[in-house]
Design an enzyme around this catalytic site. Structure first.
Site, mmCIF file in Angstrom:
data_model
loop_
_atom_site.group_PDB
_atom_site.id
_atom_site.type_symbol
_atom_site.label_atom_id
_atom_site.label_comp_id
_atom_site.label_asym_id
_atom_site.label_seq_id
_atom_site.Cartn_x
_atom_site.Cartn_y
_atom_site.Cartn_z
ATOM 1 N N GLN A 96 0.811 -1.216 0.000
ATOM 2 C CA GLN A 96 0.000 0.000 0.000
ATOM 3 C C GLN A 96 0.844 1.266 0.000
ATOM 4 O O GLN A 96 2.049 1.231 0.262
ATOM 5 C CB GLN A 96 -0.907 0.005 1.229
ATOM 6 C CG GLN A 96 -0.157 -0.060 2.548
ATOM 7 C CD GLN A 96 -1.092 -0.258 3.731
ATOM 8 O OE1 GLN A 96 -1.354 0.689 4.468
ATOM 9 N NE2 GLN A 96 -1.599 -1.473 3.909
ATOM 10 N N HIS A 98 0.193 5.766 0.968
ATOM 11 C CA HIS A 98 -0.695 6.768 1.549
ATOM 12 C C HIS A 98 -0.503 8.099 0.823
ATOM 13 O O HIS A 98 0.625 8.428 0.425
ATOM 14 C CB HIS A 98 -0.412 6.950 3.032
ATOM 15 C CG HIS A 98 -0.457 5.672 3.811
ATOM 16 N ND1 HIS A 98 -1.552 4.861 3.837
ATOM 17 C CD2 HIS A 98 0.487 5.059 4.576
ATOM 18 C CE1 HIS A 98 -1.303 3.808 4.591
ATOM 19 N NE2 HIS A 98 -0.070 3.905 5.044
ATOM 20 N N GLU A 133 3.408 7.508 8.803
ATOM 21 C CA GLU A 133 3.397 6.602 9.941
ATOM 22 C C GLU A 133 4.804 6.150 10.309
ATOM 23 O O GLU A 133 5.741 6.214 9.491
ATOM 24 C CB GLU A 133 2.499 5.394 9.674
ATOM 25 C CG GLU A 133 2.887 4.566 8.458
ATOM 26 C CD GLU A 133 1.815 3.550 8.074
ATOM 27 O OE1 GLU A 133 0.612 3.880 8.148
ATOM 28 O OE2 GLU A 133 2.190 2.429 7.690
ATOM 29 N N HIS A 255 4.781 0.168 0.676
ATOM 30 C CA HIS A 255 5.279 -0.617 1.793
ATOM 31 C C HIS A 255 4.288 -1.718 2.152
ATOM 32 O O HIS A 255 3.117 -1.687 1.769
ATOM 33 C CB HIS A 255 5.518 0.278 3.018
ATOM 34 C CG HIS A 255 4.280 0.957 3.531
ATOM 35 N ND1 HIS A 255 3.790 2.113 2.963
ATOM 36 C CD2 HIS A 255 3.428 0.648 4.548
ATOM 37 C CE1 HIS A 255 2.691 2.491 3.604
ATOM 38 N NE2 HIS A 255 2.451 1.614 4.569
ATOM 39 N N ARG A 274 -4.163 0.704 -2.263
ATOM 40 C CA ARG A 274 -3.531 -0.610 -2.271
ATOM 41 C C ARG A 274 -2.941 -0.952 -3.633
ATOM 42 O O ARG A 274 -3.507 -0.615 -4.662
ATOM 43 C CB ARG A 274 -4.532 -1.682 -1.837
ATOM 44 C CG ARG A 274 -4.984 -1.493 -0.388
ATOM 45 C CD ARG A 274 -6.091 -2.446 0.014
ATOM 46 N NE ARG A 274 -6.452 -2.218 1.429
ATOM 47 C CZ ARG A 274 -7.300 -1.305 1.843
ATOM 48 N NH1 ARG A 274 -7.920 -0.537 0.947
ATOM 49 N NH2 ARG A 274 -7.553 -1.152 3.125
#
Length: 385
Positions: A96, A98, A133, A255, A274
């Site tokens: 995926q 972001h 993240e 990642h 995804r």
């Protein structure tokens, strides 16, 4: 301060044993993937201030400045800007990426305008926020992060000896790096599914036979047979974190987490696009707008500092640090200018008068003075003003 009661999410990829082992409870036999600590509407932490149980989200909504502090509200708005998790991967998560903040806002507004239901399986943007993240390993932790140099990816694919991979090998060697990676990822994700399933099966059998650098990829086919994400994953760097090491994932970096237990801290968002290793929706055109195709080595972070050990990242919405409390050590006063969640992962520390066991956490509002004492390990999640 408030002791938190937190939701454990039973995603299929979760470990059946890792979170129970941390909490010191018997496994249920069901996967336990993530424990959420924060005010995300999907599973807000719960607390009790004497008037019955409520959610951290409701407490913050009732008095944002009182809970978060005026400076944090001015900078981030009236919501807790981060989400803390314990993540336990027993099988690979989806491959995926972001979006960045501008992409998230534009994508969310577009889908809202078109009336795409927020819970629709083909919805890409659940909110208007970005989702950088940080994952910090509590056990040895395997993941994939960022693109390999195309020449290295070409060598890896060629070494499998699978004829149907040769066109991808040639593309990786014949173009500038970012163009090569874009073309190959696009080709893999848009290939005929039946033909790709055959390629994936051959590649997985070769990877299992060869071992070595292929070991991290060999098991993917057992969880996702025929999935083109198995081939896409081979374009990425494999990284193994040791306990205490961490990895930061910015916008656009492809990642996947493969195996292990870790503390994860992220901006308060649920936006995921995804690339594969999933039965869920893969929107290839939208994905290609977001992916960063520049090859990059995965940067392994180690905590820096005495006493409070900080994992440095370029993000203001969250800041992760660690306190390792030794027997006989003096109490450590914590800064009180920002809201914070404190999570115990080992030992028997105290936050003020509250004793914590592994897996337990507390929310400390901005302006409330407290200190750490006892022995054990405490992770501190807060913001940067």
């Amino acid at each position: 301060m408030d002791r938190l009661t937190n939701t454990i999410r039973p995603y299929a990829w979760g470990s059946t044993t890792a979170i129970p082992a941390l909490l010191g409870v018997e496994p249920t036999g069901e996967p336990q993937a993530e424990m959420w600590m924060g005010a995300h509407p999907g599973a807000p932490s719960r607390l009790d201030r004497g008037a019955g149980e409520t959610t951290l989200a409701a407490v913050i909504d009732a008095d944002p400045e009182g809970e978060l502090g005026a400076a944090a509200v001015a900078k981030f708005g009236p919501r807790l800007p981060f989400l803390l998790k314990i993540l336990a991967a027993g099988a690979p998560l989806s491959l995926q990426v972001h979006p960045d903040l501008a992409q998230a806002r534009a994508g969310f507004e577009d889908e809202e305008r078109r009336g795409v239901p927020i819970d629709a399986g083909h919805r890409n943007y659940k909110d208007a926020n970005h989702k950088p993240e940080l994952i910090c390993a509590l056990t040895p932790f395997d993941g994939l992060c960022g693109f390999r140099p195309p020449a290295e990816a070409a060598d890896l694919l060629e070494g499998l000896g699978v004829d149907s991979l040769k066109p991808y090998v040639d593309l990786l060697r014949a173009h500038p790096e970012e163009a090569a990676l874009r073309e190959v990822l696009t080709a893999v994700l848009t290939a005929d599914r039946a033909e790709m399933a055959h390629t994936v099966a051959e590649a997985a059998a070769a990877a299992e036979r060869l071992g070595g650098p292929y070991e991290a990829y060999a098991g993917l086919v057992h969880d996702y047979p025929g999935d083109p994400g198995v081939i896409a994953a081979m374009l990425l760097n494999h990284v193994r974190l040791q306990p205490g090491e961490a990895m930061f994932l910015g916008a656009g970096i492809p990642h996947a987490y493969l195996d292990g237990l870790g503390v994860e801290l992220m901006a308060n968002s649920d936006n995921v696009l995804r690339c594969g290793l999933t039965p869920k929706h893969v929107d290839v055109p939208e994905l290609l707008k977001v992916v960063d195709f520049e090859p990059s080595a995965p940067g392994v972070l180690r905590p820096e500092g005495d006493g409070e050990e900080v994992y440095e990242t370029p993000i203001d919405e969250f800041r992760l640090s660690r306190h390792v409390l030794a027997p006989g050590g003096a109490p450590r006063a914590l800064p009180d200018a920002t809201p914070q969640i404190l999570l115990c992962t080992a030992g028997a520390p105290r936050v003020g008068e509250l004793a914590l066991a592994p897996g337990e956490s507390v929310f400390v509002p901005a302006g409330e003075k407290t200190e750490l004492s006892g022995t054990g390990t405490v992770f501190r999640a807060t913001v940067v003003l």
